[in-house]
Design an enzyme around this catalytic site. Structure first.
Site, short mmCIF file in Angstrom:
data_model
loop_
_atom_site.label_atom_id
_atom_site.label_comp_id
_atom_site.label_asym_id
_atom_site.label_seq_id
_atom_site.Cartn_x
_atom_site.Cartn_y
_atom_site.Cartn_z
N HIS A 160 -14.47 1.91 3.35
CA HIS A 160 -13.84 3.04 4.04
C HIS A 160 -14.90 4.05 4.45
O HIS A 160 -16.00 4.08 3.91
CB HIS A 160 -12.88 3.76 3.07
N CYS A 245 -10.60 8.08 -4.25
CA CYS A 245 -9.50 7.09 -4.14
C CYS A 245 -8.37 7.31 -5.13
O CYS A 245 -7.26 6.87 -4.91
CB CYS A 245 -10.03 5.69 -4.40
C1 CIR Z 1 -9.12 -1.93 -1.97
O1 CIR Z 1 -9.94 -2.77 -1.60
O2 CIR Z 1 -8.21 -1.54 -1.25
C2 CIR Z 1 -9.23 -1.39 -3.38
N1 CIR Z 1 -9.70 -2.39 -4.26
C3 CIR Z 1 -10.15 -0.18 -3.41
C4 CIR Z 1 -9.63 0.97 -2.62
C5 CIR Z 1 -10.53 2.14 -2.70
N2 CIR Z 1 -9.94 3.26 -2.02
C6 CIR Z 1 -10.62 4.17 -1.37
O3 CIR Z 1 -11.83 4.04 -1.18
N3 CIR Z 1 -9.94 5.15 -0.85
#
Ligand code: CIR
Length: 250
Positions: A160, A245
């Site tokens: 992201h 996150c």
């Molecule tokens: C994913 O790949 O969607 C999750 N394992 C990690 C999400 C991390 N979220 C973020 O950076 N906002």
């Protein structure tokens, strides 16, 4: 000032989420401890917490940031780009309705909150594998109605946008080299390759939450005068997650 945060505890099947990190399997009990420390830090920053129970339908469900883009004027329910994460936003939407105006990203738009960086009243929206142009333009139109400007930026590498850059407040950013052009170089801490993970830090009121174990970036942050809270993020990092996150703040 943020007054509230929504978080969700990791579930027992947390290790089944999406990851590209190659750092091994996360330990569930350590993840719970790290999550509890994160919640305590948010309370220390002065926010009231809503702690949701784990939802085992969604192994990535603790990464609530991706399910909405929230501020004091509007809560925008996202539409996750990762198929296994679609649906996480539904319960978050039910909760956010209680806190004011909500809007939604609709198909064919996709958007994950991790791609949305707020700096004062401007939003940078990353186009990534999770967030498409349609999602970005829907968000941009919604934000404009509520008095915010926005611009779009391509996320070439990394999961992201906020995996690579954070706004620290006071005009300062921390970033990997690729996004350091967003801000004036004089106001940006540009990270060394061995400390890229520390780009994901989280300003909450009078404190800056940073990931533990990144001494060069810590020193530079302290030189800027921030009050820091260091948190061990090892288990969330194994699942490509970071400090931003784990919460929705407004
Ligand atoms: C994913 O790949 O969607 C999750 N394992 C990690 C999400 C991390 N979220 C973020 O950076 N906002």
């Amino acid at each position: 000032m943020y007054t509230r945060a929504i978080v969700r505890r990791p579930g027992r099947n947390f290790a089944n989420g999406i990851t590209t990190s190659n750092l091994g399997q996360p330990d569930f009990n350590r993840a719970l401890e790290q999550h509890a420390a994160y919640c305590e830090a948010l309370i220390k920053c002065g926010v009231e917490l809503t702690v949701l129970d784990a939802d085992e339908r969604y192994p990535d469900g603790c990464f609530v940031e991706d399910t909405a883009v929230v501020n004091s004027r509007v809560k925008v329910i996202s539409r996750p780009g990762a198929a296994t994460r679609r649906g996480e936003e539904e319960e978050i939407a039910r909760i956010l309705v209680g806190f004011g105006t909500t809007e939604s990203i609709t198909a064919p738009g996709t958007l994950e909150g991790g791609d949305v960086l707020r700096a004062e009243n401007h939003y940078y929206i990353g186009i990534s594998e999770r967030t498409n142009r349609e999602g970005a333009s829907q968000l941009s139109a919604i934000l404009a109605k509520h008095g915010f400007t926005s611009s779009v930026i391509r996320v070439e590498a990394g999961l992201h946008l906020k995996s690579d850059i954070a706004y620290l407040g006071n005009g300062n950013y921390i970033s990997t080299p690729v996004f350091s052009k967003i801000a004036h170089p004089a106001n940006t801490i540009v990270l060394d390759p061995d400390e890229y993970y520390s780009a994901n830090c989280l300003r909450v009121n009078d404190y800056l939450l940073i990931a533990k174990g990144f001494p060069k970036s810590k020193r530079k942050i302290l030189e800027l005068g921030y009050n820091i809270i260091e948190l061990d993020m090892s288990e969330f990092r194994k699942m490509d997650g970071g400090l931003t996150c784990l919460s929705l703040l407004f």
